[in-house]
Design a protein around this motif. Sequence first.
Motif, short mmCIF file in Angstrom:
data_model
loop_
_atom_site.label_atom_id
_atom_site.label_comp_id
_atom_site.label_asym_id
_atom_site.label_seq_id
_atom_site.Cartn_x
_atom_site.Cartn_y
_atom_site.Cartn_z
N LEU A 27 43.39 12.78 65.45
CA LEU A 27 43.45 14.04 66.17
C LEU A 27 43.70 13.83 67.65
O LEU A 27 43.41 12.77 68.20
N VAL A 37 42.00 22.75 72.33
CA VAL A 37 43.09 22.73 71.35
C VAL A 37 43.08 21.36 70.69
O VAL A 37 43.25 20.34 71.37
N THR A 39 44.86 19.09 67.67
CA THR A 39 46.00 19.03 66.77
C THR A 39 46.03 17.68 66.06
O THR A 39 45.45 16.70 66.53
N SER A 120 55.15 21.31 67.01
CA SER A 120 54.61 20.77 65.76
C SER A 120 53.72 21.81 65.11
O SER A 120 54.20 22.88 64.75
N PHE A 121 52.43 21.56 65.02
CA PHE A 121 51.54 22.40 64.22
C PHE A 121 51.20 23.74 64.87
O PHE A 121 50.88 24.69 64.16
N LYS A 122 51.23 23.83 66.18
CA LYS A 122 50.90 25.08 66.88
C LYS A 122 52.00 25.38 67.89
O LYS A 122 51.80 25.22 69.11
#
Length: 191
Positions: A27, A37, A39, A120-122
């Motif tokens: 992470l 945050v 990710t 990417s993810f967010k």
Amino acid sequence: MEAMPLDPITCKLLLDWFVDLDTPECLRAELIEGELVVTLVPDGHHEHCVSRTVGQVHRRSPADMDFSANKGLLLRSTDGCPQDHVIPDGTFASKALQLYGGADPWMPCDGIALVLEVTSFKPQIDREAKRRCYARGGIPLYLLVDREASWTTLFSDPASGDYREVRAAAFGKPLALPEPFAFDLDTSDFL
């Protein structure tokens, strides 16, 4: 999403807690506009886009640039929030400045010429919150490779907490990078 102002004691507690946070290897943690945050570590296509951008800068830019991946930056916070701690996918600075040698894990953004983010993810965080953070820090150029939208966007001319100029190109089309880079970024490899 705008951050809610926090009282000074809460800001200090949040910042102290964040600095002491022991993030697991898989992470990545950032403090952006008063919000923690977290990710996952990026995937292969993400890193491919970073690699292709870095390669072009080193081969095609007339300026001799240093690059750092995942370098923690300290940026000015928005009102009522603790100082932003942001980890861009990449930063470029003039080699002559030697910014990265001996730098702390979280360094000031003075001297950074361009910040690179690949979604990417967010992706909304890259498109909005991080863009505002980099503008508040006075970083002249922010390059966003938006994989979800298949666009590459260059934000420039930071003022009043955001960028005033925007240039964009769909993947497959060139995107002109200004001085000190001064070349057309080939985005066809991002497809």
